[in-house]
Design an enzyme around this catalytic site. Structure first.
Site, PDB file in Angstrom:
ATOM      1  CG  HIS A 188      -0.578  -0.146   2.469  1.00  0.00           C
ATOM      2  ND1 HIS A 188      -0.732  -0.848   3.593  1.00  0.00           N
ATOM      3  CD2 HIS A 188       0.919   0.500   3.064  1.00  0.00           C
ATOM      4  CE1 HIS A 188       0.085  -0.793   4.603  1.00  0.00           C
ATOM      5  NE2 HIS A 188       0.853  -0.044   4.371  1.00  0.00           N
TER       6      HIS A 188
ATOM      7  CG  HIS B  87       0.919   4.263   7.542  1.00  0.00           C
ATOM      8  ND1 HIS B  87      -0.417   3.539   7.047  1.00  0.00           N
ATOM      9  CD2 HIS B  87       1.980   3.670   7.188  1.00  0.00           C
ATOM     10  CE1 HIS B  87       0.019   2.538   6.488  1.00  0.00           C
ATOM     11  NE2 HIS B  87       1.319   2.449   6.378  1.00  0.00           N
TER      12      HIS B  87
ATOM     13  CG  HIS C 224       8.519  -1.286   3.335  1.00  0.00           C
ATOM     14  ND1 HIS C 224       7.725  -2.264   3.705  1.00  0.00           N
ATOM     15  CD2 HIS C 224       7.919  -0.294   3.499  1.00  0.00           C
ATOM     16  CE1 HIS C 224       6.749  -2.083   4.131  1.00  0.00           C
ATOM     17  NE2 HIS C 224       6.917  -0.545   4.044  1.00  0.00           N
TER      18      HIS C 224
ATOM     19  CD  GLU D 262       3.207  -1.455   6.402  1.00  0.00           C
ATOM     20  OE1 GLU D 262       3.035  -0.402   6.723  1.00  0.00           O
ATOM     21  OE2 GLU D 262       3.487  -1.887   5.283  1.00  0.00           O
TER      22      GLU D 262
END
Lengths: 284, 133
Positions: free
Chosen positions: A12, A59, A193, A240
């Site tokens: 995303h 977030h 990441h 995530e």
């Protein structure tokens, strides 16, 4: 009885939203990622699900550190995306499904989970970007949303096993719902990441491939690592994958992969899109 | 029962990877609260106009103010900043995540981008056509 038709798992990255806004889907940098959605579009056109139950992480649009829920379930009539600090706000609203939201809340609490319930809640790019990817264009989204947020911001995060078990409880709740809705499950974020610290830019192809290889046939293989193991393996935002683990837990039938796309890099991320089918019967 | 100090001592460290836990969340609260407020365009404009006034308004610690003044991302993290909130400040400063990565790793921007591209890989599977057949 409601039926869970399948699951869509996708990165995303906020930059994807920017690429959509600028119409860069055919740009050589972005095309290999966007092409991964061709089979998803085909499947969605065939299946026409009525409801999306989306496991994601906020977030810093709806939740701040003043009150940080480990699990939060939306029960609103409508959800919206808003400016997250970069001046981009997706315009299309997300229609809620309050009756099914409350059924899920009642059932998961009966299963001894203790979610925060949200009758008013903004959803950030972790919901909006996957919806824009799945249903491009300007028309109203053709299905209703139930967002389920998992804390991946402030440690201690829930364990992978806890997320998987939450997903199973949500899956049982959907299966026990009296309506005839067809449901698609989403798990958003990942894969490896890391944005911050001296290890910024960290990518782990081996771990990502391990997840992609096992997601459909053996999701419990992903539970062998604890949360900090995953931070070390996949990076501090690679954690995530917890959203994927929860989403996979909700799929309790015979599960097989219909399509997958793994592409590095999108922004600082090893990006992936996976489409899984969930069916009652084992295929011959 | 283990004394609390033992669990604190046993905290796991991951090289180059700040783990944003309760300790960070406490020490970084003011900095992160300011950054969270940058969801609002008005607050972003206020920061551009007078960042000292905005830092004062959110009661940032001297360490946090210093890190912000120097645009030192690692120092902001050290002062309890969380990357999800700092990303909103980075937006005001015109920094994208590759630039953030280069600043934190001490790499040139082009080298940081090249390191990401060095992983370059696309692997695709599609069984939908088989299903149709």
């Amino acid at each position: 009885m409601s039926k869970i038709a399948g699951g869509i798992f996708t990165s995303h990255v906020p930059g994807i939203g920017g690429a959509i806004a600028k119409g860069l889907q055919q740009d050589p940098y972005w095309k290999p990622f966007f092409d991964g959605f061709d089979p998803v579009h085909q499947w969605l056109a065939d299946e026409k699900p009525d409801v999306a139950v989306v496991f994601y992480n906020d977030h810093g649009l709806n939740f701040f550190l003043d009150k940080m829920p480990t699990f939060a379930i939306g029960a609103a009539a409508e959800y919206r995306h808003e400016d997250e600090g970069w001046g981009i706000a997706f315009q299309r609203p997300f229609e809620g499904h309050q009756d099914l939201s409350w059924h899920i809340i009642e059932q998961v609490v009966a299963s001894e989970f203790d979610p925060v319930t949200c009758q008013s809640m903004l959803v950030d790019h972790a919901v909006a970007v996957p919806f824009e990817l799945c249903w491009p264009g300007k028309e109203a989204f053709p299905l209703k949303l139930i967002p389920i947020a998992i804390n991946t911001v402030q440690h201690p995060l829930p364990s992978p096993k806890r997320c998987y078990n939450l997903g199973q409880a949500v899956g049982r709740a959907i299966e026990s719902w009296g309506g005839d809705e067809k449901v698609v499950i989403f798990g958003t974020g990942g894969l490896s990441h890391q944005l911050e610290g001296g290890r910024a830019g960290h990518i782990n192809v081996d771990y990502d491939k391990f997840c992609l290889r096992n997601l459909a046939p053996d999701p419990e293989a992903l539970l062998q690592h604890d949360t900090l193991d995953i931070v070390e393996l996949a990076g501090s935002q690679g954690v995530e994958i917890l959203n994927w683990i929860a989403a996979r837990g909700a799929m309790r039938g015979s599960v097989r992969e219909l399509a997958s796309n793994y592409h590095i890099p999108i922004s600082n991320t090893a990006a992936a899109t996976v489409l899984l089918e969930n069916s009652d019967k084992v295929h011959a | 029962m283990l004394p609390i100090s033992d669990t604190t001592k046993g905290k796991r460290t991951i090289p180059g990877t700040p783990v944003f836990d309760g300790e960070q969340a406490r020490s970084g609260y003011a900095l992160n609260a300011m950054c969270y407020a940058f969801n609002s365009a008005e607050m972003r404009e206020a920061f551009v106009k007078d960042e000292e006034a905005v830092m004062e308004r959110f009661n940032l610690t001297e360490q946090q103010r210093d890190a912000v003044r120097k645009r030192d991302i690692l120092a902001m993290l050290e002062a309890g900043g969380n990357v999800y909130y700092l990303a909103k400040l980075a937006g005001i400063l015109g920094l994208n995540v590759q630039q953030l990565g280069a600043l934190q790793t001490g790499m040139e921007l082009e080298d940081f981008k090249a390191a990401l591209l060095a992983h370059g890989l696309t692997e695709t599977r599609n069984f939908l056509t088989e299903k149709a057949a």
